[in-house]
Design a protein around this motif. Structure first.
Motif, PDB file in Angstrom:
ATOM      1  N   LYS A   1      22.746  -5.529 -50.834  1.00  0.00           N
ATOM      2  CA  LYS A   1      23.313  -4.499 -49.664  1.00  0.00           C
ATOM      3  C   LYS A   1      24.584  -5.237 -50.047  1.00  0.00           C
ATOM      4  CE  LYS A   1      20.809  -3.139 -46.037  1.00  0.00           C
ATOM      5  NZ  LYS A   1      20.503  -3.827 -44.453  1.00  0.00           N
TER       6      LYS A   1
ATOM      7  N   MET B   1      26.560  -3.567 -52.807  1.00  0.00           N
ATOM      8  CA  MET B   1      26.776  -1.988 -52.188  1.00  0.00           C
ATOM      9  C   MET B   1      28.312  -2.078 -51.622  1.00  0.00           C
ATOM     10  SD  MET B   1      25.375  -0.559 -54.741  1.00  0.00           S
ATOM     11  CE  MET B   1      25.550   1.379 -53.785  1.00  0.00           C
ATOM     12  N   ASN B   2      28.362  -3.814 -51.100  1.00  0.00           N
ATOM     13  CA  ASN B   2      29.356  -3.966 -50.276  1.00  0.00           C
ATOM     14  C   ASN B   2      29.737  -3.576 -49.127  1.00  0.00           C
ATOM     15  OD1 ASN B   2      31.563  -4.596 -49.486  1.00  0.00           O
ATOM     16  ND2 ASN B   2      33.318  -3.124 -50.239  1.00  0.00           N
ATOM     17  N   LEU B   3      27.782  -3.208 -48.554  1.00  0.00           N
ATOM     18  CA  LEU B   3      27.230  -2.167 -47.197  1.00  0.00           C
ATOM     19  C   LEU B   3      27.456  -3.589 -46.515  1.00  0.00           C
ATOM     20  CD1 LEU B   3      24.703  -0.381 -48.445  1.00  0.00           C
ATOM     21  CD2 LEU B   3      26.532   0.660 -47.915  1.00  0.00           C
ATOM     22  N   VAL B   4      27.429  -5.132 -46.137  1.00  0.00           N
ATOM     23  CA  VAL B   4      27.103  -6.266 -45.869  1.00  0.00           C
ATOM     24  C   VAL B   4      28.413  -6.881 -46.264  1.00  0.00           C
ATOM     25  CG1 VAL B   4      25.595  -5.688 -44.697  1.00  0.00           C
ATOM     26  CG2 VAL B   4      25.489  -8.038 -46.416  1.00  0.00           C
ATOM     27  N   ARG B   5      29.056  -8.289 -45.624  1.00  0.00           N
ATOM     28  CA  ARG B   5      30.426  -8.768 -46.009  1.00  0.00           C
ATOM     29  C   ARG B   5      29.952 -10.088 -46.566  1.00  0.00           C
ATOM     30  NH1 ARG B   5      34.771  -8.648 -42.453  1.00  0.00           N
ATOM     31  NH2 ARG B   5      32.271  -8.614 -40.995  1.00  0.00           N
TER      32      ARG B   5
ATOM     33  N   ARG C   1      35.580   1.864 -54.538  1.00  0.00           N
ATOM     34  CA  ARG C   1      35.234   3.439 -54.902  1.00  0.00           C
ATOM     35  C   ARG C   1      35.448   3.602 -56.937  1.00  0.00           C
ATOM     36  NH1 ARG C   1      39.759   6.560 -51.831  1.00  0.00           N
ATOM     37  NH2 ARG C   1      38.800   8.514 -52.509  1.00  0.00           N
TER      38      ARG C   1
ATOM     39  N   LYS D   1      31.459   1.714 -57.482  1.00  0.00           N
ATOM     40  CA  LYS D   1      30.577   3.432 -56.955  1.00  0.00           C
ATOM     41  C   LYS D   1      30.485   4.648 -57.611  1.00  0.00           C
ATOM     42  CE  LYS D   1      30.305   1.085 -52.321  1.00  0.00           C
ATOM     43  NZ  LYS D   1      30.399   0.718 -50.920  1.00  0.00           N
ATOM     44  N   GLN D   2      31.479   5.025 -58.039  1.00  0.00           N
ATOM     45  CA  GLN D   2      31.729   6.176 -59.135  1.00  0.00           C
ATOM     46  C   GLN D   2      30.649   5.585 -60.421  1.00  0.00           C
ATOM     47  OE1 GLN D   2      32.941   9.040 -59.911  1.00  0.00           O
ATOM     48  NE2 GLN D   2      35.255   8.995 -57.734  1.00  0.00           N
TER      49      GLN D   2
ATOM     50  N   PHE E   1      22.576   4.358 -57.044  1.00  0.00           N
ATOM     51  CA  PHE E   1      21.670   3.626 -55.741  1.00  0.00           C
ATOM     52  C   PHE E   1      20.433   4.562 -55.145  1.00  0.00           C
ATOM     53  CE2 PHE E   1      25.061   5.895 -53.574  1.00  0.00           C
ATOM     54  CZ  PHE E   1      24.145   6.577 -52.684  1.00  0.00           C
TER      55      PHE E   1
ATOM     56  N   ILE F   1      27.503  18.656 -50.998  1.00  0.00           N
ATOM     57  CA  ILE F   1      28.093  17.642 -50.112  1.00  0.00           C
ATOM     58  C   ILE F   1      28.168  16.539 -51.052  1.00  0.00           C
ATOM     59  CG2 ILE F   1      27.999  15.515 -48.212  1.00  0.00           C
ATOM     60  CD1 ILE F   1      26.309  17.951 -47.007  1.00  0.00           C
ATOM     61  N   ILE F   2      26.858  16.183 -51.802  1.00  0.00           N
ATOM     62  CA  ILE F   2      27.356  14.498 -53.079  1.00  0.00           C
ATOM     63  C   ILE F   2      28.576  14.577 -54.256  1.00  0.00           C
ATOM     64  CG2 ILE F   2      26.308  13.105 -53.670  1.00  0.00           C
ATOM     65  CD1 ILE F   2      24.795  12.767 -51.986  1.00  0.00           C
TER      66      ILE F   2
ATOM     67  N   PRO G   1      31.111  16.319 -55.107  1.00  0.00           N
ATOM     68  CA  PRO G   1      32.470  16.386 -55.197  1.00  0.00           C
ATOM     69  C   PRO G   1      33.028  15.049 -54.664  1.00  0.00           C
ATOM     70  CG  PRO G   1      31.704  18.353 -53.321  1.00  0.00           C
ATOM     71  CD  PRO G   1      30.774  17.754 -53.490  1.00  0.00           C
ATOM     72  N   PHE G   2      32.104  14.129 -54.966  1.00  0.00           N
ATOM     73  CA  PHE G   2      32.679  13.273 -54.273  1.00  0.00           C
ATOM     74  C   PHE G   2      32.530  12.335 -55.512  1.00  0.00           C
ATOM     75  CE2 PHE G   2      30.675  13.163 -49.743  1.00  0.00           C
ATOM     76  CZ  PHE G   2      31.963  13.011 -49.424  1.00  0.00           C
ATOM     77  N   TYR G   3      32.072  12.223 -56.537  1.00  0.00           N
ATOM     78  CA  TYR G   3      32.189  12.079 -57.761  1.00  0.00           C
ATOM     79  C   TYR G   3      32.114  12.787 -59.214  1.00  0.00           C
ATOM     80  CZ  TYR G   3      28.020   9.326 -56.379  1.00  0.00           C
ATOM     81  OH  TYR G   3      26.846   7.956 -55.234  1.00  0.00           O
TER      82      TYR G   3
END
Lengths: 221, 289
Positions: free
Chosen positions: B49, B52-56, B74, B77-78, B82, B101-102, B104-106
């Motif tokens: 985590k 993945m930068n889900l927690v600091r 960002r 994560k491109q 995961f 949905i997903i 377009p982000f990549y």
């Protein structure tokens, strides 16, 4: 951003049907002069409540925010998308309820509600933005599930608020203050109050967005 | 950054009320698979985590592709695929809808690869995820993870709760993936037999601390399991043992230096190579009477 909005709609296709049926129900149940002025505004508040809470509950259910935060997406975008979705829900509500109202008119039932208009949209926009400006920072802090009961009560207050405000207006209609206020608005072009309402909506939403973003940037998953 | 390191974790620290990740460091070179092992609650998921930068993090440094993982979130994560131990995708949606949905982000989303994996894994495109089995959901996550040209694939317990056939299939895909030398895989598991087949490197974490992080072959060459009479357990031998299990007949102990122990005990004890499972077991348990 559009993708996130699309996601919020895709995960709750059934809500469209629900709202359509609710619209029919609402026109029948609230078919009296007391509610006539307010019916579309109340309907749009319900629409926003329903779409917003359903989408948020779906996000909560599988902890899908873990996915959103693992994608190449900034937290600001995730928060902003939620705020923008509200405007989409108002419009969807307006279209669905507008269609239901129109159908009632065309079907020439004994019950003929008036058609939806721009004032309805502005008034709903105003009330909804006050409502979600408070709701969203809490949502981003605690999540939809924890706020379940709160959100029902909170949105119900806003649902009945137009009716209450109208009563308040009628009670004080004869007073000098209200007369002056009316005079002020009548003398203005209709765009001035409309612009004022839009300005207030934007200010509220921006302030609330900044608070939510602050909270979300510190959130851990 | 040293060239060729796709992931570099340095003195990473995270404190919770009931658990502390204690300044851990390890790195993964490009083109390899690293198995991240440890018992439940050792800190595997927390580490993932954090990456993945889900927690600091509280302190330390995480570099992915040579970039700080928080400031270049960002961008990084491109290039990351995961897979998590549970399905976090929307159960109400179909693979087709999730793609819409997903994708377009990549910037490098590859429809051909995506639908190729769906076919290969025999996943229906138009069925809601809630109708998928646990194994199908994991395969679906893997299909998404491998369809946007990710150079680093991070997986948190992808094989847990899957039957051996599914597990084998997933491990085979990973082996195929790293045929491309630019790509690397970090995957956590508590099933050590997963690592026997695929891991080039093994990082072993226990109670928030790294026990070792090195090439698998090094570990298997150096660790040994010693069996012998209890009299052999004395002041000069004990320091060589990581974990000891004493029975009424004798003892069994793990050593990090099989060569030294062989020289020391000669024929007085049986010294064999240790399996990863034994290494994990003895290290975690310590001394058991």
């Amino acid at each position: 951003m559009i993708s996130l909005l699309k996601k919020d709609l895709l995960i709750q296709k059934k809500s469209f049907l629900f709202l359509f049926l609710y619209g029919i129900f609402m026109f029948i149940v609230f078919n009296n002069p007391v509610f006539e002025d307010m019916i579309y505004i109340m309907g749009m508040i319900i629409a926003v409540y329903f779409f917003l809470v359903t989408a948020s509950m779906e996000d909560d259910k599988n902890k899908s925010e873990i996915i959103l935060n693992s994608l190449p997406l900034s937290k600001s975008q995730i928060v902003l998308a939620k705020y923008l979705s509200v405007f989409a829900y108002i419009l969807i509500g307006a279209v669905l309820l507008g269609v239901v109202g129109l159908l009632f008119q065309l079907a020439a039932f004994s019950l003929t509600p008036r058609l939806i208009n721009a004032v309805d949209l502005l008034a709903a926009g105003m009330l909804v933005s006050i409502c979600v400006s408070v709701y969203f920072p809490l949502y981003f802090r605690f999540g939809a599930s924890a706020l379940r009961l709160f959100s029902v009560v909170f949105f119900l207050i806003f649902f009945f608020m137009p009716r209450y405000l109208l009563d308040l207006y009628r009670t004080y209609e004869g007073t000098e203050a209200v007369r002056l206020l009316n005079k002020f608005f009548i003398e203005q072009s209709p765009f001035v109050p409309a612009a004022a309402v839009i300005f207030i909506i934007l200010m509220l939403m921006t302030g609330s967005f900044l608070i939510s973003r602050y909270i979300y940037l510190r959130k851990e998953f | 950054m040293e060239m060729g390191k796709i992931l570099e974790v340095t003195n990473l620290r995270k404190e919770y009320t009931d658990f502390i990740l204690k300044d851990i460091s390890f790195s993964l070179p490009r083109g390899f698979i690293m198995g991240f092992i440890g018992p439940n609650g050792a800190g595997k998921s927390t580490t993932i985590k954090l990456i993945m930068n889900l927690v600091r993090k509280d302190s330390g440094e995480i570099k992915v592709f040579g970039l700080d993982n928080a400031t270049h979130d960002r961008e990084i994560k491109q290039n990351i695929g995961f897979v998590y131990d549970e399905n976090h995708y929307y159960e109400e949606l179909t693979p087709d809808e999730i793609r819409s949905i997903i994708a377009p982000f990549y910037s490098r989303w590859d429809d051909e690869a995506y639908y190729g994996f769906l076919r290969y894994f025999e996943l229906p495109q138009k069925k809601k995820l809630k109708k998928f089995s646990k194994g199908m959901k994991t395969k679906f996550s893997l299909a998404v993870a491998l369809s946007h040209g990710a150079e680093l694939v991070i997986m948190d317990e992808p094989t847990s709760g899957l039957d051996p056939v599914f597990r084998r299939e997933i491990l085979d895909i990973l082996l195929e993936l790293i045929q491309d030398e630019r790509k690397s895989v970090l995957f956590s598991t508590h099933i050590t037999s997963d690592l026997d087949r695929v891991a080039d490197y093994i990082t072993f974490i226990n109670k928030g601390e790294i026990v070792f992080s090195t090439q698998r072959d090094d570990i298997l060459e150096n660790y040994g399991l010693v069996r012998g009479n209890k009299e052999l357990l004395e002041g000069t031998t004990r320091p060589f043992f990581v974990g000891i299990r004493e029975t009424s007949f004798g003892f069994e102990a793990l050593t990090r230096d099989i060569q030294k122990v062989r020289n020391l005990l000669k024929e007085r004890a049986v010294v064999e190579k240790a399996t990863l499972e034994e290494i994990m077991l003895y290290t975690v348990k310590g001394v058991v009477k």
